[in-house]
Motif scaffolding. Structure first.
Motif, PDB file in Angstrom:
ATOM      1  N   ILE A  37       0.755  -1.126   0.155  1.00  0.00           N
ATOM      2  CA  ILE A  37      -0.017  -0.107  -0.019  1.00  0.00           C
ATOM      3  C   ILE A  37       0.967   1.263   0.081  1.00  0.00           C
ATOM      4  O   ILE A  37       1.674   1.270   0.971  1.00  0.00           O
ATOM      5  N   LYS A  38       0.851   2.088  -1.350  1.00  0.00           N
ATOM      6  CA  LYS A  38       1.706   3.076  -1.306  1.00  0.00           C
ATOM      7  C   LYS A  38       1.006   4.637  -0.764  1.00  0.00           C
ATOM      8  O   LYS A  38      -0.048   4.524  -1.061  1.00  0.00           O
ATOM      9  N   ARG A  39       1.747   5.039  -0.128  1.00  0.00           N
ATOM     10  CA  ARG A  39       1.159   6.475   0.750  1.00  0.00           C
ATOM     11  C   ARG A  39      -0.362   6.525   0.863  1.00  0.00           C
ATOM     12  O   ARG A  39      -0.656   7.282   0.308  1.00  0.00           O
ATOM     13  N   PRO A  40      -0.651   5.758   1.738  1.00  0.00           N
ATOM     14  CA  PRO A  40      -2.001   5.559   2.099  1.00  0.00           C
ATOM     15  C   PRO A  40      -2.817   6.957   2.538  1.00  0.00           C
ATOM     16  O   PRO A  40      -3.958   7.297   2.271  1.00  0.00           O
ATOM     17  N   ALA A  41      -2.147   7.515   3.490  1.00  0.00           N
ATOM     18  CA  ALA A  41      -2.659   8.863   4.167  1.00  0.00           C
ATOM     19  C   ALA A  41      -2.804   9.928   2.717  1.00  0.00           C
ATOM     20  O   ALA A  41      -3.878  10.586   2.983  1.00  0.00           O
ATOM     21  N   TRP A  42      -2.073  10.068   1.890  1.00  0.00           N
ATOM     22  CA  TRP A  42      -1.952  10.807   1.082  1.00  0.00           C
ATOM     23  C   TRP A  42      -3.185  10.733  -0.041  1.00  0.00           C
ATOM     24  O   TRP A  42      -4.262  11.298  -0.318  1.00  0.00           O
ATOM     25  N   HIS A  43      -3.376   9.356  -0.206  1.00  0.00           N
ATOM     26  CA  HIS A  43      -4.515   8.851  -1.155  1.00  0.00           C
ATOM     27  C   HIS A  43      -5.778   9.114  -0.447  1.00  0.00           C
ATOM     28  O   HIS A  43      -6.787   9.605  -1.192  1.00  0.00           O
ATOM     29  N   ARG A  44      -5.835   8.705   0.858  1.00  0.00           N
ATOM     30  CA  ARG A  44      -7.191   9.018   1.413  1.00  0.00           C
ATOM     31  C   ARG A  44      -7.551  10.663   1.688  1.00  0.00           C
ATOM     32  O   ARG A  44      -8.480  11.055   1.377  1.00  0.00           O
ATOM     33  N   ALA A  45      -6.430  11.510   1.418  1.00  0.00           N
ATOM     34  CA  ALA A  45      -6.912  13.030   1.554  1.00  0.00           C
ATOM     35  C   ALA A  45      -7.253  13.353   0.104  1.00  0.00           C
ATOM     36  O   ALA A  45      -7.764  14.246  -0.126  1.00  0.00           O
ATOM     37  N   GLU A  46      -6.978  12.436  -0.839  1.00  0.00           N
ATOM     38  CA  GLU A  46      -7.456  12.613  -2.287  1.00  0.00           C
ATOM     39  C   GLU A  46      -8.840  11.579  -2.572  1.00  0.00           C
ATOM     40  O   GLU A  46      -9.191  11.827  -3.466  1.00  0.00           O
ATOM     41  N   GLY A  47      -9.193  11.134  -1.559  1.00  0.00           N
ATOM     42  CA  GLY A  47     -10.441  10.292  -1.525  1.00  0.00           C
ATOM     43  C   GLY A  47     -10.499   8.840  -2.091  1.00  0.00           C
ATOM     44  O   GLY A  47     -11.621   8.422  -2.458  1.00  0.00           O
ATOM     45  N   ILE A  48      -9.307   8.245  -2.000  1.00  0.00           N
ATOM     46  CA  ILE A  48      -9.178   7.108  -2.279  1.00  0.00           C
ATOM     47  C   ILE A  48      -8.693   6.254  -1.036  1.00  0.00           C
ATOM     48  O   ILE A  48      -7.466   6.602  -0.750  1.00  0.00           O
ATOM     49  N   ASP A  49      -9.228   5.373  -0.612  1.00  0.00           N
ATOM     50  CA  ASP A  49      -9.073   4.586   0.544  1.00  0.00           C
ATOM     51  C   ASP A  49      -8.481   3.236  -0.153  1.00  0.00           C
ATOM     52  O   ASP A  49      -8.994   2.236  -0.405  1.00  0.00           O
ATOM     53  N   LEU A  50      -6.948   3.293  -0.091  1.00  0.00           N
ATOM     54  CA  LEU A  50      -6.293   2.047  -0.837  1.00  0.00           C
ATOM     55  C   LEU A  50      -6.194   0.836   0.050  1.00  0.00           C
ATOM     56  O   LEU A  50      -6.442  -0.224  -0.603  1.00  0.00           O
ATOM     57  N   GLY A  51      -6.112   0.919   1.443  1.00  0.00           N
ATOM     58  CA  GLY A  51      -6.142   0.031   2.133  1.00  0.00           C
ATOM     59  C   GLY A  51      -7.353  -0.896   2.091  1.00  0.00           C
ATOM     60  O   GLY A  51      -7.412  -2.012   2.064  1.00  0.00           O
ATOM     61  N   LYS A  52      -8.542  -0.285   2.312  1.00  0.00           N
ATOM     62  CA  LYS A  52      -9.711  -0.818   2.323  1.00  0.00           C
ATOM     63  C   LYS A  52      -9.959  -1.558   0.971  1.00  0.00           C
ATOM     64  O   LYS A  52     -10.523  -2.624   0.763  1.00  0.00           O
ATOM     65  N   ARG A  53      -9.652  -0.587  -0.346  1.00  0.00           N
ATOM     66  CA  ARG A  53      -9.942  -1.289  -1.472  1.00  0.00           C
ATOM     67  C   ARG A  53      -9.127  -2.493  -1.772  1.00  0.00           C
ATOM     68  O   ARG A  53      -9.490  -3.639  -2.234  1.00  0.00           O
ATOM     69  N   LEU A  54      -7.768  -2.559  -1.229  1.00  0.00           N
ATOM     70  CA  LEU A  54      -6.957  -3.554  -1.343  1.00  0.00           C
ATOM     71  C   LEU A  54      -7.459  -4.976  -0.559  1.00  0.00           C
ATOM     72  O   LEU A  54      -7.455  -5.867  -1.171  1.00  0.00           O
ATOM     73  N   LEU A  55      -8.099  -4.585   0.469  1.00  0.00           N
ATOM     74  CA  LEU A  55      -8.514  -5.863   1.054  1.00  0.00           C
ATOM     75  C   LEU A  55      -9.822  -6.479   0.467  1.00  0.00           C
ATOM     76  O   LEU A  55     -10.054  -7.706   0.560  1.00  0.00           O
ATOM     77  N   GLN A  56     -10.475  -5.658   0.118  1.00  0.00           N
ATOM     78  CA  GLN A  56     -11.730  -5.977  -0.697  1.00  0.00           C
ATOM     79  C   GLN A  56     -11.206  -6.880  -1.991  1.00  0.00           C
ATOM     80  O   GLN A  56     -11.763  -8.115  -2.054  1.00  0.00           O
ATOM     81  N   VAL A  57     -10.381  -6.177  -2.782  1.00  0.00           N
ATOM     82  CA  VAL A  57      -9.760  -7.289  -4.007  1.00  0.00           C
ATOM     83  C   VAL A  57      -9.404  -8.556  -3.542  1.00  0.00           C
ATOM     84  O   VAL A  57      -9.461  -9.675  -4.169  1.00  0.00           O
ATOM     85  N   LEU A  58      -8.276  -8.440  -2.490  1.00  0.00           N
ATOM     86  CA  LEU A  58      -7.850  -9.832  -2.063  1.00  0.00           C
ATOM     87  C   LEU A  58      -9.073 -10.556  -1.355  1.00  0.00           C
ATOM     88  O   LEU A  58      -8.694 -11.973  -1.807  1.00  0.00           O
TER      89      LEU A  58
END
Length: 214
Positions: A37-58
């Motif tokens: 998961i790359k720079r999750p805090a920055w992505h959340r500030a941009e409206g993208i929850d990478l961590g949550k989405r990754l867990l969903q795909v996995l």
């Protein structure tokens, strides 16, 4: 390649997972995955929850439990805590450890490398991924000497997966790629390693095991 031959696109995570699972079925092997998961805090500030989405795909591809062949890594300690405690992730988690000067996240990596920091990590993650130069010093005689980080982590039950082993950019104090890989495998007994040269790393590990009679 000729510009008019083939279609070469950036694969999605779904496509990568489908390919790996198809190859596993075709070969009878179990090759795992190790997403970051790359720079999750920055992505959340941009409206993208990478961590949550990754867990969903996995989860959609059957990766849900520690027993499954999957590690999830991140430089951001807060994100890994969030995955475990808020999002209920039961996959193996790896805390990547960089240098504070790199600016990877707000995490204090110096603090993580202390005994107290490692103890705190042991309650959240399954292992650490330190920068290779954080695990040793060249030593006065020129021979590598452990910093103690790998040993302390091991005592707490944390796996150690250092990065990055490069044949074209050796860590200071080593004269060959095989020597570097062999020392970390025998001297520190790391549990895994990251490399851009997997064929050479495998050869070095096989030679190292053969020399030890294992």
């Amino acid at each position: 390649f000729p510009t008019d031959k083939g279609r070469f696109r950036i694969a999605t995570l779904d496509e990568e997972l489908e390919m790996i699972q198809w190859l596993n079925r075709a070969t009878g092997r179990t090759v795992g995955i190790y997403p970051e998961i790359k720079r999750p805090a920055w992505h959340r500030a941009e409206g993208i929850d990478l961590g949550k989405r990754l867990l969903q795909v996995l989860d959609e591809h059957g990766y849900r439990q520690r027993a499954h062949a999957a590690f999830v890594q991140c430089f951001d300690a807060d994100e890994l805590t969030r995955l475990r405690e808020d999002l209920g992730c039961d996959l193996k988690l790896i805390q990547l450890i960089g240098e504070n000067a790199w600016g990877e996240s707000d995490t204090d990596y110096d603090a993580l490398r202390t005994r107290k920091g490692l103890e705190r990590l042991a309650g959240i993650v399954d292992g650490i991924g330190p920068w290779v130069e954080q695990l040793y010093t060249p030593g006065k005689s020129g021979r590598p000497k452990s910093t103690g980080l790998a040993g302390e982590a091991g005592k707490l039950g944390l796996e150690v997966h250092p990065y990055t082993f490069r044949a074209d950019d050796l860590a200071p104090g080593f004269h060959s790629f095989a020597e570097m890989v062999g020392w970390f495998a025998r001297g520190l007994t790391v549990d895994g390693l990251f490399t851009d040269f997997p064929d050479l790393a495998r050869q070095a590990l096989e030679r190292s095991h053969a020399s030890n009679g294992t």
